[in-house]
Design a protein around this motif. Structure first.
Motif, PDB file in Angstrom:
ATOM      1  N   GLY A 173       0.778  -1.235   0.000  1.00 14.28           N
ATOM      2  CA  GLY A 173       0.000   0.000   0.000  1.00 14.28           C
ATOM      3  C   GLY A 173       0.804   1.276   0.000  1.00 14.28           C
ATOM      4  N   TYR A 174       2.144   1.160  -0.128  1.00 15.90           N
ATOM      5  CA  TYR A 174       2.981   2.357  -0.151  1.00 15.90           C
ATOM      6  C   TYR A 174       3.219   2.828  -1.585  1.00 15.90           C
ATOM      7  CZ  TYR A 174       3.571   0.901   4.672  1.00 15.90           C
ATOM      8  OH  TYR A 174       3.327   0.528   5.959  1.00 15.90           O
ATOM      9  N   SER A 175       3.893   3.961  -1.736  1.00 16.56           N
ATOM     10  CA  SER A 175       3.941   4.626  -3.041  1.00 16.56           C
ATOM     11  C   SER A 175       5.358   4.750  -3.593  1.00 16.56           C
ATOM     12  CB  SER A 175       3.319   6.028  -2.934  1.00 16.56           C
ATOM     13  OG  SER A 175       2.025   5.952  -2.396  1.00 16.56           O
ATOM     14  N   LEU A 176       5.468   4.534  -4.904  1.00 15.44           N
ATOM     15  CA  LEU A 176       6.737   4.694  -5.620  1.00 15.44           C
ATOM     16  C   LEU A 176       6.890   6.125  -6.099  1.00 15.44           C
ATOM     17  CD1 LEU A 176       9.240   3.340  -7.129  1.00 15.44           C
ATOM     18  CD2 LEU A 176       7.717   3.265  -9.116  1.00 15.44           C
ATOM     19  N   VAL A 177       8.070   6.673  -5.909  1.00 25.11           N
ATOM     20  CA  VAL A 177       8.407   7.992  -6.452  1.00 25.11           C
ATOM     21  C   VAL A 177       9.306   7.836  -7.676  1.00 25.11           C
ATOM     22  CG1 VAL A 177       9.483  10.232  -5.983  1.00 25.11           C
ATOM     23  CG2 VAL A 177       8.195   9.060  -4.179  1.00 25.11           C
ATOM     24  N   SER A 178      10.371   7.031  -7.545  1.00 23.08           N
ATOM     25  CA  SER A 178      11.278   6.811  -8.670  1.00 23.08           C
ATOM     26  C   SER A 178      11.972   5.469  -8.509  1.00 23.08           C
ATOM     27  CB  SER A 178      12.327   7.935  -8.745  1.00 23.08           C
ATOM     28  OG  SER A 178      13.101   7.952  -7.553  1.00 23.08           O
ATOM     29  N   ASP A 179      12.334   4.874  -9.613  1.00 18.26           N
ATOM     30  CA  ASP A 179      13.025   3.593  -9.580  1.00 18.26           C
ATOM     31  C   ASP A 179      14.422   3.732 -10.188  1.00 18.26           C
ATOM     32  OD1 ASP A 179      13.293   0.724  -9.226  1.00 18.26           O
ATOM     33  OD2 ASP A 179      13.073   0.559 -11.403  1.00 18.26           O
ATOM     34  N   ASP A 180      15.412   3.305  -9.426  1.00 20.49           N
ATOM     35  CA  ASP A 180      16.799   3.190  -9.877  1.00 20.49           C
ATOM     36  C   ASP A 180      17.531   4.521 -10.010  1.00 20.49           C
ATOM     37  OD1 ASP A 180      18.947   1.500 -10.499  1.00 20.49           O
ATOM     38  OD2 ASP A 180      18.737   1.975 -12.616  1.00 20.49           O
ATOM     39  N   VAL A 181      16.896   5.531 -10.615  1.00 21.31           N
ATOM     40  CA  VAL A 181      17.520   6.853 -10.751  1.00 21.31           C
ATOM     41  C   VAL A 181      16.573   7.896 -10.169  1.00 21.31           C
ATOM     42  CG1 VAL A 181      18.396   8.613 -12.322  1.00 21.31           C
ATOM     43  CG2 VAL A 181      18.825   6.201 -12.803  1.00 21.31           C
ATOM     44  N   THR A 182      17.093   8.710  -9.244  1.00 18.84           N
ATOM     45  CA  THR A 182      16.255   9.692  -8.548  1.00 18.84           C
ATOM     46  C   THR A 182      16.831  11.090  -8.710  1.00 18.84           C
ATOM     47  OG1 THR A 182      15.547   8.060  -6.899  1.00 18.84           O
ATOM     48  CG2 THR A 182      15.330  10.378  -6.304  1.00 18.84           C
ATOM     49  N   GLU A 183      15.962  12.027  -9.053  1.00 14.76           N
ATOM     50  CA  GLU A 183      16.351  13.429  -9.133  1.00 14.76           C
ATOM     51  C   GLU A 183      16.149  14.068  -7.754  1.00 14.76           C
ATOM     52  OE1 GLU A 183      17.569  14.606 -11.885  1.00 14.76           O
ATOM     53  OE2 GLU A 183      16.953  13.091 -13.352  1.00 14.76           O
ATOM     54  N   VAL A 184      17.126  14.858  -7.308  1.00 12.55           N
ATOM     55  CA  VAL A 184      17.066  15.465  -5.981  1.00 12.55           C
ATOM     56  C   VAL A 184      17.282  16.964  -6.103  1.00 12.55           C
ATOM     57  CG1 VAL A 184      18.021  15.487  -3.644  1.00 12.55           C
ATOM     58  CG2 VAL A 184      17.965  13.348  -4.936  1.00 12.55           C
ATOM     59  N   ARG A 185      16.469  17.713  -5.379  1.00 15.07           N
ATOM     60  CA  ARG A 185      16.593  19.178  -5.369  1.00 15.07           C
ATOM     61  C   ARG A 185      16.583  19.671  -3.928  1.00 15.07           C
ATOM     62  NH1 ARG A 185      12.370  22.576  -4.806  1.00 15.07           N
ATOM     63  NH2 ARG A 185      10.902  20.967  -5.462  1.00 15.07           N
ATOM     64  N   ARG A 186      17.430  20.643  -3.649  1.00 13.42           N
ATOM     65  CA  ARG A 186      17.436  21.262  -2.320  1.00 13.42           C
ATOM     66  C   ARG A 186      16.356  22.329  -2.258  1.00 13.42           C
ATOM     67  NH1 ARG A 186      22.609  23.251   1.260  1.00 13.42           N
ATOM     68  NH2 ARG A 186      21.410  24.094   3.004  1.00 13.42           N
ATOM     69  N   THR A 187      15.581  22.344  -1.175  1.00 11.73           N
ATOM     70  CA  THR A 187      14.491  23.300  -1.020  1.00 11.73           C
ATOM     71  C   THR A 187      14.969  24.548  -0.298  1.00 11.73           C
ATOM     72  OG1 THR A 187      13.733  22.465   1.137  1.00 11.73           O
ATOM     73  CG2 THR A 187      12.912  21.346  -0.839  1.00 11.73           C
ATOM     74  N   SER A 188      14.140  25.593  -0.344  1.00  8.09           N
ATOM     75  CA  SER A 188      14.474  26.846   0.333  1.00  8.09           C
ATOM     76  C   SER A 188      14.452  26.682   1.848  1.00  8.09           C
ATOM     77  CB  SER A 188      13.476  27.940  -0.080  1.00  8.09           C
ATOM     78  OG  SER A 188      12.139  27.549   0.200  1.00  8.09           O
ATOM     79  N   ARG A 189      13.796  25.616   2.347  1.00  9.70           N
ATOM     80  CA  ARG A 189      13.733  25.360   3.790  1.00  9.70           C
ATOM     81  C   ARG A 189      14.931  24.545   4.271  1.00  9.70           C
ATOM     82  NH1 ARG A 189       8.898  23.720   1.880  1.00  9.70           N
ATOM     83  NH2 ARG A 189       9.360  21.560   2.450  1.00  9.70           N
ATOM     84  N   GLY A 190      15.835  24.188   3.367  1.00  7.66           N
ATOM     85  CA  GLY A 190      17.015  23.429   3.759  1.00  7.66           C
ATOM     86  C   GLY A 190      16.839  21.936   3.719  1.00  7.66           C
ATOM     87  N   GLY A 191      15.757  21.458   3.147  1.00  8.56           N
ATOM     88  CA  GLY A 191      15.526  20.025   2.998  1.00  8.56           C
ATOM     89  C   GLY A 191      15.812  19.564   1.586  1.00  8.56           C
ATOM     90  N   LEU A 192      15.428  18.330   1.282  1.00  7.78           N
ATOM     91  CA  LEU A 192      15.619  17.750  -0.046  1.00  7.78           C
ATOM     92  C   LEU A 192      14.304  17.179  -0.565  1.00  7.78           C
ATOM     93  CD1 LEU A 192      18.948  15.810   0.626  1.00  7.78           C
ATOM     94  CD2 LEU A 192      18.726  17.927  -0.680  1.00  7.78           C
ATOM     95  N   VAL A 193      14.079  17.358  -1.845  1.00  8.44           N
ATOM     96  CA  VAL A 193      12.892  16.810  -2.502  1.00  8.44           C
ATOM     97  C   VAL A 193      13.341  15.859  -3.602  1.00  8.44           C
ATOM     98  CG1 VAL A 193      10.908  17.335  -3.962  1.00  8.44           C
ATOM     99  CG2 VAL A 193      11.393  18.755  -1.977  1.00  8.44           C
ATOM    100  N   CYS A 194      12.689  14.699  -3.683  1.00 11.38           N
ATOM    101  CA  CYS A 194      13.022  13.680  -4.694  1.00 11.38           C
ATOM    102  C   CYS A 194      11.875  13.513  -5.676  1.00 11.38           C
ATOM    103  CB  CYS A 194      13.301  12.333  -4.017  1.00 11.38           C
ATOM    104  SG  CYS A 194      14.695  12.345  -2.885  1.00 11.38           S
ATOM    105  N   TRP A 195      12.223  13.246  -6.927  1.00 11.63           N
ATOM    106  CA  TRP A 195      11.221  12.930  -7.945  1.00 11.63           C
ATOM    107  C   TRP A 195      11.888  12.108  -9.033  1.00 11.63           C
ATOM    108  CZ3 TRP A 195      13.917  17.400  -7.753  1.00 11.63           C
ATOM    109  CH2 TRP A 195      14.464  17.903  -8.933  1.00 11.63           C
ATOM    110  N   ALA A 196      11.084  11.628  -9.964  1.00  9.23           N
ATOM    111  CA  ALA A 196      11.598  10.775 -11.035  1.00  9.23           C
ATOM    112  C   ALA A 196      11.829  11.566 -12.310  1.00  9.23           C
ATOM    113  CB  ALA A 196      10.623   9.633 -11.314  1.00  9.23           C
TER     114      ALA A 196
END
Length: 312
Positions: A173-196
């Motif tokens: 019941g959990y969710s996939l964001v990306s498989d094998d290769v993940t794009e990462v961006r630093r946010t203005s709040r100092g965290g990281l966001v991942c997407w495919a």
């Protein structure tokens, strides 16, 4: 490196309800700054501190002021505005674009957009979008999942079982964001966001089976477009030196951000999906202020201290 007006159009045209009025062939103009500018002061003739590298927003105030000017003054002010080499103009509230602006935009090769959004709402949403487009990004190896609101990045050598573990988690019941290769961006709040990556989004490679399309097999609830990164899990062959207490958790630095990191040994017959699930739940509890390993360590130290006092 500055983005172009085309980047804004491609990424946010639909989200911001933008339509191109004129200048579709001029979308390669640079957008050096992420902030917006409302050129009210410039329309009065004051250009000393004019922010010419920003997208120019024409709202109700700008249109009302332009209507108050004579034809000659209006053309003169707009001519000077376009002569500042502005990257583009956005007309809010779906107002009809005056003929003067259209003619000058075509002559100076400046793209003009229109949106039904209220000016302030457009400025807020467009600023967030531009910050996202200009934020530092990185591509890393790993499969990203979202479990109970916790973003988990599974890393490991090829064939270690990242995708198979992710598939088991999807079945739970959990969710996939990306498989094998993940794009990462630093946010203005100092965290990281991942997407495919756009090409591989929503797809998985399962060895021996091939490529599968996750939402077609498990439904749209089995995918997420992006997630914040909260935990990195390294899947590795056992060495015998694995951490057994978790009192002193490891971290890994990604784009200057420290992220909690766990190393899990992969053994035949071990339910890795179950362990990853527990690791994500444990991380969620830590974020809520409940650290099981630390609490047990404190209890043991307290018990030992009391024993010493009694026998002292």
């Amino acid at each position: 490196m500055p983005i172009t007006v085309k980047s804004l159009w491609d990424e946010g045209g639909e989200k911001l309800s933008l339509s191109i009025v004129t200048g579709e062939q001029n979308l390669d103009r640079k957008l050096p700054e992420t902030a917006m500018n409302r050129p009210g002061l410039a329309l009065t003739g004051f250009f000393q501190y004019f922010a010419n590298q920003r997208l120019q927003i024409f709202g109700l105030a700008e249109f009302t002021y332009l209507k108050s000017l004579s034809q000659n003054d209006r053309v003169e002010r707009l001519e000077e505005l376009f002569g500042q080499q502005i990257p583009g103009i956005v007309i809010t509230r779906n107002r009809k674009v005056p003929k003067d602006i259209l003619e000058l935009a075509e002559r100076h090769k400046v793209p003009v957009f229109r949106t039904p959004m209220v000016t302030m709402n457009f400025v807020n949403e467009c600023t967030v979008l531009l910050e996202k487009l200009t934020a530092p990004q990185k591509r890393i190896q790993g499969t990203c999942m979202e479990l109970m609101g916790i973003g988990v990045l599974l890393r490991g050598d090829p064939g270690i079982g990242k995708s198979e573990t992710a598939l088991s988690l999807i079945e739970r019941g959990y969710s996939l964001v990306s498989d094998d290769v993940t794009e990462v961006r630093r946010t203005s709040r100092g965290g990281l966001v991942c997407w495919a990556n756009e090409v591989t989004r929503y797809h998985m490679e399962i060895r021996g089976l091939g490529i599968i399309h996750v939402p077609s097999l498990f439904g749209v609830a089995a995918i997420r477009r992006q997630t914040e990164l909260d935990l990195v899990i390294d899947l590795k062959k056992p060495t015998g030196n694995e951490d057994r207490t978790g009192v002193h958790p490891d971290t890994i630095e990604i784009m200057g951000v420290e992220v909690p990191c766990i190393t899990l040994p992969v053994r035949s017959g071990r339910d890795m999906a179950n362990i990853v699930e527990v690791a994500a739940l444990n991380q969620k509890l830590k974020e809520l202020g409940h650290d099981a390993a630390k609490e047990l360590d404190d209890k043991i130290i307290s018990r030992l201290t009391k024993g010493r006092v009694q026998h002292g």
